[in-house]
Design an enzyme around this catalytic site. Structure first.
Site, PDB file in Angstrom:
ATOM      1  N   CYS A 110      60.724  15.224  -5.903  1.00 53.85           N
ATOM      2  CA  CYS A 110      62.406  15.856  -6.449  1.00 53.85           C
ATOM      3  C   CYS A 110      63.335  16.122  -4.975  1.00 53.85           C
ATOM      4  O   CYS A 110      62.625  16.966  -3.930  1.00 53.85           O
ATOM      5  CB  CYS A 110      62.430  16.794  -6.988  1.00 53.85           C
ATOM      6  SG  CYS A 110      64.060  17.088  -8.460  1.00 53.85           S
ATOM      7  N   GLU A 154      64.125  12.315 -15.652  1.00 57.44           N
ATOM      8  CA  GLU A 154      64.903  13.075 -15.373  1.00 57.44           C
ATOM      9  C   GLU A 154      65.452  13.287 -16.921  1.00 57.44           C
ATOM     10  O   GLU A 154      66.271  14.560 -16.883  1.00 57.44           O
ATOM     11  CB  GLU A 154      65.518  11.601 -15.387  1.00 57.44           C
ATOM     12  CG  GLU A 154      65.432  10.632 -14.248  1.00 57.44           C
ATOM     13  CD  GLU A 154      65.543  10.949 -12.783  1.00 57.44           C
ATOM     14  OE1 GLU A 154      64.692  11.308 -11.786  1.00 57.44           O
ATOM     15  OE2 GLU A 154      66.285  12.761 -12.466  1.00 57.44           O
TER      16      GLU A 154
HETATM   17  O1  LIG Z   1      65.646  13.460 -10.396  1.00 57.72           O
HETATM   18  C1  LIG Z   1      65.126  12.964  -9.797  1.00 57.72           C
HETATM   19  N1  LIG Z   1      64.842  12.928  -8.220  1.00 57.72           N
HETATM   20  O2  LIG Z   1      64.077  14.484  -8.073  1.00 57.72           O
HETATM   21  C2  LIG Z   1      64.488  11.391  -7.041  1.00 57.72           C
HETATM   22  C3  LIG Z   1      62.820  11.697  -7.290  1.00 57.72           C
HETATM   23  C4  LIG Z   1      62.675  10.962  -8.810  1.00 57.72           C
HETATM   24  C5  LIG Z   1      61.237  10.830  -8.961  1.00 57.72           C
HETATM   25  C6  LIG Z   1      60.459  11.155  -8.698  1.00 57.72           C
HETATM   26  C7  LIG Z   1      59.036  11.163  -9.453  1.00 57.72           C
HETATM   27  C8  LIG Z   1      59.771  10.373 -10.905  1.00 57.72           C
HETATM   28  C9  LIG Z   1      61.117  10.281 -10.522  1.00 57.72           C
HETATM   29  C10 LIG Z   1      62.763  10.398  -6.213  1.00 57.72           C
HETATM   30  O3  LIG Z   1      62.712   9.233  -6.895  1.00 57.72           O
HETATM   31  N2  LIG Z   1      62.462  10.629  -5.670  1.00 57.72           N
HETATM   32  N3  LIG Z   1      61.562  12.430  -5.406  1.00 57.72           N
HETATM   33  C11 LIG Z   1      61.836  12.623  -3.665  1.00 57.72           C
HETATM   34  C12 LIG Z   1      61.659  11.502  -2.843  1.00 57.72           C
HETATM   35  C13 LIG Z   1      61.122  10.500  -3.322  1.00 57.72           C
HETATM   36  C14 LIG Z   1      61.690   9.572  -4.479  1.00 57.72           C
HETATM   37  C15 LIG Z   1      60.644   8.582  -4.975  1.00 57.72           C
HETATM   38  O4  LIG Z   1      59.695   9.508  -5.873  1.00 57.72           O
HETATM   39  N4  LIG Z   1      61.173   7.527  -4.852  1.00 57.72           N
HETATM   40  C16 LIG Z   1      60.608   6.664  -5.701  1.00 57.72           C
HETATM   41  C17 LIG Z   1      59.046   6.436  -6.190  1.00 57.72           C
HETATM   42  C18 LIG Z   1      57.732   5.194  -6.819  1.00 57.72           C
HETATM   43  C19 LIG Z   1      58.551   4.383  -6.064  1.00 57.72           C
HETATM   44  C20 LIG Z   1      59.754   4.007  -5.195  1.00 57.72           C
HETATM   45  N5  LIG Z   1      60.961   5.306  -5.119  1.00 57.72           N
HETATM   46 NI    NI Z   2      64.417  15.754  -9.692  1.00 55.50          NI
END
Ligand SMILES: O=CN(O)C[C@@H](CC1CCCC1)C(=O)N1NCCC[C@H]1C(=O)Nc1ccccn1
Ligand code: NI
Length: 183
Positions: A110, A154
């Site tokens: 996150c 989300e």
């Molecule tokens: O609330 C919203 N957030 O906290 C951003 C989160 C949301 C995802 C977390 C799990 C499902 C949704 C986010 O995107 N990340 N979390 C931290 C760093 C990495 C990044 C990520 O998971 N990237 C990614 C995943 C799959 C494919 C490509 N990239």
């Molecule tokens: Ni998040």
């Protein structure tokens, strides 16, 4: 433009506060915020821009994370068929979901959590969702795979829920099928 400094981190009370229904028509301020949230995700996935502004890559961003209690989040990701999903979901709802659960084998992270929290996060494998777009259009979608997981991550933010609230405390890597998710 939203930068990492605009993203609040765990401990900030807004991450544990329920976001409120967005009123239509959108004020210019709410519309701008919605657009900026989506732009953050696009920027964060562009290696040059992400590097230049030191952005952490994200596929989703909820209003709580930028200290707003507007009930909306942005998603910008490619689904399992290589389709680009890119939208702001306003007043989102899960209208139905599969009995089957799923999870990311690598666990979840996150942008508001500056640490690794290991463990499986049980999610509905498939969800039917409804939301309004920035233009006030009612959308209904069936999601599975990463889009389904991201939508639930989300929507949790809008309800003050963090991904690690759903990890089995006794055994973080417990077999997901038996676990009863934190609802
Ligand atoms: O609330 C919203 N957030 O906290 C951003 C989160 C949301 C995802 C977390 C799990 C499902 C949704 C986010 O995107 N990340 N979390 C931290 C760093 C990495 C990044 C990520 O998971 N990237 C990614 C995943 C799959 C494919 C490509 N990239
Ligand atoms: Ni998040």
């Amino acid at each position: 433009m939203i930068l990492m400094d605009d993203i609040i981190r765990e401990g900030h009370p807004t991450l544990r506060t329920k976001a409120e229904e967005v009123k239509f028509p959108l004020t210019d301020e709410v519309r701008q915020l919605a657009e900026d949230m989506l732009q953050y995700l696009i920027n964060s996935q562009d290696p040059e821009i992400a590097d230049k502004y030191n952005l952490r890559g994200g596929i989703g961003l909820a209003a709580n994370q930028v200290n707003s209690l507007q009930r909306m989040f942005a998603l910008h990701l490619t689904d399992d068929n290589g389709e680009q999903l890119s939208f702001v979901a306003i007043n989102p709802k899960i209208v139905s979901h599969s009995v089957e659960n799923t999870y990311l084998p690598a666990g979840e992270g996150c942008l508001s959590v500056d640490r690794n929290v290991p463990g499986y996060v049980p999610r509905h494998a498939r969800v039917t969702v409804k939301f309004k777009t920035i233009d006030g259009e009612e959308k209904k979608m069936r999601l599975k795979g990463m889009p389904a997981i991201a939508f639930q991550h989300e929507l949790d933010h809008l309800n003050g829920i963090m991904f690690y609230d759903r990890i089995n405390e006794k055994n973080p890597f417990a077999d997901i099928t038996d676990s009863t998710p934190y609802e």
